[in-house]
Design an enzyme around this catalytic site. Structure first.
Site, mmCIF file in Angstrom:
data_model
loop_
_atom_site.group_PDB
_atom_site.id
_atom_site.type_symbol
_atom_site.label_atom_id
_atom_site.label_comp_id
_atom_site.label_asym_id
_atom_site.label_seq_id
_atom_site.Cartn_x
_atom_site.Cartn_y
_atom_site.Cartn_z
ATOM 1 N N HIS A 53 42.452 41.371 21.868
ATOM 2 C CA HIS A 53 41.728 41.863 23.033
ATOM 3 C C HIS A 53 40.222 41.770 22.771
ATOM 4 O O HIS A 53 39.777 41.497 21.657
ATOM 5 C CB HIS A 53 42.140 43.295 23.342
ATOM 6 C CG HIS A 53 43.537 43.404 23.880
ATOM 7 N ND1 HIS A 53 44.101 44.590 24.286
ATOM 8 C CD2 HIS A 53 44.494 42.469 24.082
ATOM 9 C CE1 HIS A 53 45.322 44.386 24.717
ATOM 10 N NE2 HIS A 53 45.596 43.097 24.598
ATOM 11 N N GLU A 55 37.695 43.774 22.473
ATOM 12 C CA GLU A 55 37.042 44.598 21.453
ATOM 13 C C GLU A 55 37.316 44.058 20.050
ATOM 14 O O GLU A 55 36.413 43.973 19.207
ATOM 15 C CB GLU A 55 37.550 46.042 21.543
ATOM 16 C CG GLU A 55 37.369 46.675 22.917
ATOM 17 C CD GLU A 55 38.577 46.519 23.822
ATOM 18 O OE1 GLU A 55 38.948 47.517 24.469
ATOM 19 O OE2 GLU A 55 39.149 45.409 23.874
ATOM 20 N N CYS A 79 42.559 49.850 25.087
ATOM 21 C CA CYS A 79 43.978 50.173 25.242
ATOM 22 C C CYS A 79 44.456 51.081 24.127
ATOM 23 O O CYS A 79 43.832 51.206 23.068
ATOM 24 C CB CYS A 79 44.812 48.893 25.294
ATOM 25 S SG CYS A 79 44.906 47.997 23.729
ATOM 26 N N ALA A 167 45.007 23.985 73.311
ATOM 27 C CA ALA A 167 46.321 23.891 73.953
ATOM 28 C C ALA A 167 47.183 22.779 73.376
ATOM 29 O O ALA A 167 48.411 22.892 73.313
ATOM 30 C CB ALA A 167 46.146 23.693 75.455
ATOM 31 N N THR A 199 52.687 24.264 58.550
ATOM 32 C CA THR A 199 51.343 23.746 58.276
ATOM 33 C C THR A 199 51.403 22.453 57.479
ATOM 34 O O THR A 199 50.656 21.503 57.744
ATOM 35 C CB THR A 199 50.520 24.805 57.515
ATOM 36 O OG1 THR A 199 50.338 25.951 58.351
ATOM 37 C CG2 THR A 199 49.160 24.259 57.103
ATOM 38 N N GLU A 269 46.860 31.033 53.732
ATOM 39 C CA GLU A 269 46.123 30.200 54.673
ATOM 40 C C GLU A 269 47.094 29.311 55.449
ATOM 41 O O GLU A 269 46.888 28.116 55.604
ATOM 42 C CB GLU A 269 45.092 29.348 53.919
ATOM 43 C CG GLU A 269 44.038 28.751 54.820
ATOM 44 C CD GLU A 269 42.983 27.988 54.043
ATOM 45 O OE1 GLU A 269 42.162 27.343 54.700
ATOM 46 O OE2 GLU A 269 42.970 28.031 52.798
ATOM 47 N N GLY A 271 48.407 29.440 58.741
ATOM 48 C CA GLY A 271 48.551 29.410 60.183
ATOM 49 C C GLY A 271 49.062 30.726 60.737
ATOM 50 O O GLY A 271 49.430 31.647 59.991
ATOM 51 N N PRO A 272 49.112 30.853 62.077
ATOM 52 C CA PRO A 272 49.454 32.121 62.713
ATOM 53 C C PRO A 272 50.814 32.685 62.330
ATOM 54 O O PRO A 272 50.958 33.898 62.163
ATOM 55 C CB PRO A 272 49.400 31.780 64.212
ATOM 56 C CG PRO A 272 48.470 30.620 64.298
ATOM 57 C CD PRO A 272 48.708 29.823 63.062
ATOM 58 N N LEU A 274 52.692 32.338 59.508
ATOM 59 C CA LEU A 274 52.734 32.910 58.160
ATOM 60 C C LEU A 274 51.789 34.098 58.032
ATOM 61 O O LEU A 274 52.136 35.124 57.422
ATOM 62 C CB LEU A 274 52.397 31.840 57.126
ATOM 63 C CG LEU A 274 52.658 32.239 55.668
ATOM 64 C CD1 LEU A 274 54.141 32.491 55.434
ATOM 65 C CD2 LEU A 274 52.148 31.175 54.706
#
Length: 356
Positions: A53, A55, A79, A167, A199, A269, A271-272, A274
């Site tokens: 770690h 330290e 820790c 559309a 997508t 990312e 689409g609507p 998901l």
């Protein structure tokens, strides 16, 4: 004892060192050792699972006894458990460190408690220095400790009237180049980027994080969710990192598997459909809504049904920032703290995979 200027500078440096470590199942942690007069003696960071770690990494660069009377400045509470490596709190005590300054408490039920152990050994301890900055570095890991799943950002781009496409289904580009560059920068900060098969089939995205025409050095793992097959020649299959495919609608199962694979932060990312599924499942920690000053009309909404039958059950958000990006506007928001939650908190485990 108040934190002094040398310790503040050391914490800024430790936060920078922390980012050198890999993102994954372990937190990114940095450490700086200071002499009693504030001189930097050594620096360290966590290089990955099974390695010392931060330290201990810093202590290893000093001769035996050289850390006696020193101050350890660490981005996360040392820790207090034995896994693949020993307790950092004990290593600091054995090295003769006289003072520890750290930014964030370790939330682990097993690994936490290092500060108390240090104090019991007579070490001066000060917590909370630059806590917000430290939280930003390991927000994904902290979410995983609290909820047992990755930190999830849901992103969409929309017109001023809330549409994600015209559309005829065309959506490139609703937003301008500044907004798109911001999206790519945020992709690079995530461990994984998630889209649906719809997508993939309609847009054939590469799911890379690009800096102009070049790729960022850090690339998110591409993740595709859905039952429809991804074509063999799809752009996502040429991603620098092997894509993951999930033929399921069980998002909780998906994020649990990603967590098990070491994924700590997701960038949704897709689409609507998901995005709405993640919101409906209450699997969202941050929303990025890129708003363009255009009107599209029609029924191609940025979000569809998210399970809100009446205004009293609206999903309330707290806006953290409104960020102008060229002619567009980014709303950065998170679910309000008092919202009902379907998340099931799980006890935080050790800081290290397989540490028990």
């Amino acid at each position: 004892m108040a934190v002094n200027e040398a310790e503040r500078r050391a914490m800024t440096r430790a936060l920078s060192l922390a980012t050198l470590g890999p993102r994954g199942v372990n937190p990114q942690v940095g450490a700086v050792l200071l002499s009693p007069d504030g001189t930097v003696l050594a620096e360290g960071w966590h290089h990955g699972a099974g390695t010392p770690h931060a330290e201990v990494d810093a202590l290893s660069k000093l001769a035996p006894g050289a850390a006696r009377g020193a101050t350890a400045v660490v981005t996360l509470e040392p820790c207090n458990h034995t896994g693949r490596t020993g307790p950092c709190a004990l290593a600091l005590i054995d090295a003769g460190v006289a003072r520890v300054v750290y930014a964030l408490d370790d939330p682990g039920a097993v690994s936490g408690g290092g500060a108390e152990r240090l104090r019991d050994a007579g070490v001066s301890v000060d917590a909370g220095e630059q806590a917000d900055a430290a939280h930003a570095v390991i927000s994904g890991w902290l979410t995983a400790q609290r909820l047992g799943r990755p930190h999830i950002t849901v992103k969409w781009a929309q017109s001023l009237d809330g549409r994600a496409a015209a559309a005829d289904g065309s959506s490139q580009w609703i937003t301008g180049p500044s907004a798109r560059a911001d999206v790519h920068r945020r992709r690079a900060e995530a461990d994984a980027i998630v889209v649906g098969t719809g997508t993939v089939l309609s847009d054939d995205p590469s799911l890379t994080a690009r800096d102009g025409d070049a790729l960022f050095a850090d690339q998110p793992v591409p993740v595709v969710i859905g039952s429809r097959a991804t074509p063999d020649d799809a752009a996502v299959r040429r991603h620098p990192r092997p894509p993951l495919f999930y033929d399921t609608r069980d998002l909780h199962a998906v994020v649990a598997d990603l967590q098990a694979r070491g994924i700590q932060s997701l960038f949704v990312e897709g689409g609507p459909t998901l995005a709405s599924a993640f919101v409906s499942a209450r699997l969202v920690d941050r929303v990025l809504a890129y708003i363009a000053p255009v009107l599209l009309g029609g029924d191609r909404l940025a979000l569809t049904d998210i399970g809100v039958p009446s205004i009293g059950e609206a999903r309330r958000l707290t806006v953290e920032e409104w960020l102008p990006l060229g002619s567009d506007l980014l709303a950065i928001a998170s679910p309000s703290p008092d919202r009902p939650s379907a998340d099931r908190p799980s006890p935080a485990g050790p800081r290290e995979e397989g540490a028990a």
